[in-house]
Design an enzyme around this catalytic site. Structure first.
Site, PDB file in Angstrom:
ATOM      1  N   HIS A 115      -2.566  -0.103   4.079  1.00  0.00           N
ATOM      2  CA  HIS A 115      -1.326   0.575   4.342  1.00  0.00           C
ATOM      3  C   HIS A 115      -0.853   0.308   5.823  1.00  0.00           C
ATOM      4  O   HIS A 115       0.462   0.615   6.079  1.00  0.00           O
ATOM      5  CB  HIS A 115      -1.195   2.060   4.142  1.00  0.00           C
ATOM      6  N   ASP A 149       7.509  -4.095   6.434  1.00  0.00           N
ATOM      7  CA  ASP A 149       6.410  -3.227   7.176  1.00  0.00           C
ATOM      8  C   ASP A 149       6.511  -1.965   6.635  1.00  0.00           C
ATOM      9  O   ASP A 149       7.146  -1.521   5.473  1.00  0.00           O
ATOM     10  CB  ASP A 149       6.725  -3.283   8.707  1.00  0.00           C
TER      11      ASP A 149
END
Length: 319
Positions: free
Chosen positions: A160, A301
């Site tokens: 993540h 991102d």
């Protein structure tokens, strides 16, 4: 719960040489939960040739080619300067992603998709086990599991700190496109990994109140409504229920109507005293669309913010 049989496990490197160096991570990346996000995709066999459907060689080759435009996913989580106190970054080493093949003679696709609810057992079966999410860990692990009905479960674990759900979906779409026959250079939309586009301004300027970044208030005295163990659940609202809810909210949007209902239910469930307790509502706002449109790129991102609303626990019972 039954198990699956792991057939192969290997590391798949990019099909071509990819850029080396480091990718800087923004504060939004670093603020994200440091860990792996598990995702499962279900596929029904689309023909009579079971051997050709999700053939391991084709999927593995497609992964290697997809890692060319998505080359940071073939790297490792690293630290700037190589020291323990360095800023977390992506080291573009080109080492590759973990690729696992497995099979299950117990499960069919309908067994899994009937009243599907994400759970730890599902993850253990169809998503590869992940290492500690700290440098120098791998960033992408995938598992292809063939079921007894001929269907397939594709499980992915993505770090993540590197990508969010939208970015993961973009990668999966590109990978699928390549396996179907598209050249690696013809990704649906080329990704952009310049995380410095989201760098903070040199001089800090706080223009609005952000309760989500303030210290948590002192907890209220524990009682039966707040001291219980947390549980996760997926609550499905039908189209008719949403319509009735919106009508009761004077034409509010779906988001506002559902949030208002959740707010009231939370107040009731916690037995909070009206006007004497604050309730915080945290929700996720994805800004990737805005960044993509403004800069004409496909930013990959963590473009996720977590704005928070705060209000007194005061409501009129209407539901």
């Amino acid at each position: 719960m039954a198990t699956v049989e792991v057939l192969t496990s290997e590391v798949v490197a990019p099909a071509e040489e990819t850029p080396a160096g480091a990718v800087w991570l923004s504060n939004l990346d670093l603020a994200a939960r440091r860990g792996y996000t598990p995702t499962v995709y279900f596929y029904r066999r689309n023909g009579d040739d079971e051997a050709a459907f999700f053939a391991a060689d084709a999927v593995r080759d497609g992964l290697a080619r997809a890692l060319v435009p998505f080359y940071p996913l073939a790297g490792r989580l690293g630290l700037a300067g190589g020291g323990e106190d360095g800023r977390v970054q992506i080291d573009c080493t080109g080492e590759g992603a973990v690729f696992v093949t497995a099979r299950s003679g117990h499960y069919a696709l309908d067994d899994l998709m009937n009243e599907f609810v994400p759970c730890d057992e599902m993850r253990d079966l169809f998503v590869p086990p992940t290492p500690p999410p700290n440098p120098p860990c791998a960033l992408l692990l995938v598992q292809v599991t063939h079921l007894r009905c001929g269907g397939v479960v594709l499980g992915m674990a993505l770090h993540h700190s590197v990508v969010d759900a939208r970015s993961a979906a973009h990668f999966a779409e590109t990978w699928a496109s390549i396996v179907r026959g598209a050249p690696a250079g013809d990704a649906p939309v080329p990704p952009c990994f310049d995380h410095k586009l989201l760098a903070a301004r040199p001089a800090r300027a706080v223009l609005y109140d952000h309760p989500e970044y303030k210290p948590e208030p002192a907890p209220a005295p524990a009682h039966a409504a707040t001291a219980s163990t947390y549980a996760s659940a997926i609550i499905t609202l039908t189209k008719q229920q949403v319509g009735a809810l919106k009508a009761a909210c004077a034409g509010a949007s779906t988001f506002r109507a559902v949030v208002a209902l959740v707010w009231q239910c939370a107040c009731r469930a916690r037995s909070l005293p009206p006007d004497k307790a604050n309730l915080f509502l945290l929700y996720k706002y994805i800004s990737e669309d805005w960044v993509d449109i403004q800069l004409n790129i496909q930013q990959r991102d963590n473009c996720i913010y977590a704005p928070t609303l705060k209000a007194n626990c005061c409501f009129t019972p209407t539901f």
